[in-house]
Design a protein around this motif. Structure first.
Motif, short mmCIF file in Angstrom:
data_model
loop_
_atom_site.label_atom_id
_atom_site.label_comp_id
_atom_site.label_asym_id
_atom_site.label_seq_id
_atom_site.Cartn_x
_atom_site.Cartn_y
_atom_site.Cartn_z
N ARG A 72 -7.10 8.57 6.85
CA ARG A 72 -8.29 7.71 6.93
C ARG A 72 -8.14 6.49 6.03
O ARG A 72 -8.54 5.38 6.39
CB ARG A 72 -9.55 8.50 6.55
N GLU A 73 -7.53 6.71 4.87
CA GLU A 73 -7.33 5.59 3.95
C GLU A 73 -6.38 4.55 4.57
O GLU A 73 -6.61 3.34 4.46
CB GLU A 73 -6.75 6.11 2.63
N ILE A 74 -5.34 5.04 5.26
CA ILE A 74 -4.40 4.11 5.91
C ILE A 74 -5.10 3.33 7.02
O ILE A 74 -4.95 2.09 7.15
CB ILE A 74 -3.20 4.90 6.47
N LYS A 75 -5.89 4.05 7.83
CA LYS A 75 -6.61 3.37 8.92
C LYS A 75 -7.62 2.37 8.37
O LYS A 75 -7.81 1.28 8.94
CB LYS A 75 -7.32 4.40 9.79
N ALA A 76 -8.27 2.73 7.27
CA ALA A 76 -9.25 1.81 6.67
C ALA A 76 -8.55 0.55 6.16
O ALA A 76 -9.06 -0.57 6.33
CB ALA A 76 -9.99 2.52 5.54
N ASN A 77 -7.39 0.71 5.57
CA ASN A 77 -6.65 -0.46 5.08
C ASN A 77 -6.20 -1.36 6.22
O ASN A 77 -6.25 -2.60 6.12
CB ASN A 77 -5.43 0.00 4.27
N ILE A 78 -5.77 -0.73 7.33
CA ILE A 78 -5.35 -1.51 8.51
C ILE A 78 -6.55 -2.28 9.07
O ILE A 78 -6.44 -3.47 9.44
CB ILE A 78 -4.74 -0.59 9.57
N ALA A 79 -7.70 -1.60 9.13
CA ALA A 79 -8.91 -2.25 9.66
C ALA A 79 -9.33 -3.41 8.77
O ALA A 79 -9.73 -4.48 9.27
CB ALA A 79 -10.03 -1.22 9.78
#
Length: 201
Positions: A65-72
């Motif tokens: 989730r942290e990776i996806k949040a950073n990408i977003a």
């Protein structure tokens, strides 16, 4: 008189049989308890492995989730703070629950290990005692404790004394009963030495 003696011997035999049966039953129960404890310990270890696996999955979900949040964020997307907070709270609660379970399983595992270790030590001690008792019986014909107790019975005392008196001699060349081990004499000839070597080889 013979009937009384026969009845007494039968009663003693029955008592001995009951004691032996009780020992066998107790050993069976102890063996079953050990098997049950081994099964429970195996089950607890399996549960601990599952717990650690789930904790690892939760940690991976957090990282994902942290990776996806950073990408977003890199794309300029606006993330919902409420959704992120709800996700983090849910993950935190799950981690706390699984960590508590893992701690409880660890305590149970240690208790089972201690129980099995204590049981093994008692079993080894019992086996050692039985071995010493067997050696004592081989060397002396009966246990020393039983011999001491038999002195309280006058008939047993007379019987034991009569057995010892057989070794008493009034001849001048008589010797006392040796104390400890008897060391065999050296062979009287080379031929006799050869025979001994053949027997021991």
């Amino acid at each position: 008189m013979k009937e009384e003696r026969r009845a007494r011997l039968h009663a003693e035999a029955d008592v001995w049989i009951r004691k032996e049966q009780a020992v066998i039953e107790r050993e069976k129960q102890e063996e079953n308890l050990r098997k049950d404890a081994d099964m429970v310990l195996s089950d607890v270890r399996s549960k601990r492995n599952d717990t650690r696996k789930y904790l690892g999955i939760l940690q991976e979900l957090q990282n994902l989730r942290e990776i996806k949040a950073n990408i977003a964020r890199a794309r300029g997307e606006k993330l919902s703070l409420a959704a992120g907070k709800a996700f983090n709270n849910t993950i935190a609660k799950l981690i706390e629950q699984w960590t508590t379970l893992d701690r409880e399983y660890a305590i149970e595992e240690q208790e089972l290990k201690l129980m099995l270790k204590t049981d093994n030590e008692k079993r080894i001690e019992k086996q050692t005692k039985n071995l010493f008792d067997d050696w004592e019986n081989v060397l002396f014909g009966t246990s020393i404790l039983a011999a001491k107790q038999s002195y309280k019975d006058i008939d047993s005392f007379i019987s034991i004394r009569a057995a010892w008196d057989k070794f008493i001699s009034s001849e001048n060349d008589a010797t006392t009963i040796p104390i400890g081990w008897i060391v065999p004499e050296r062979p009287s000839s080379a031929a006799w030495q050869t025979c001994l070597n053949k027997e021991t080889s």
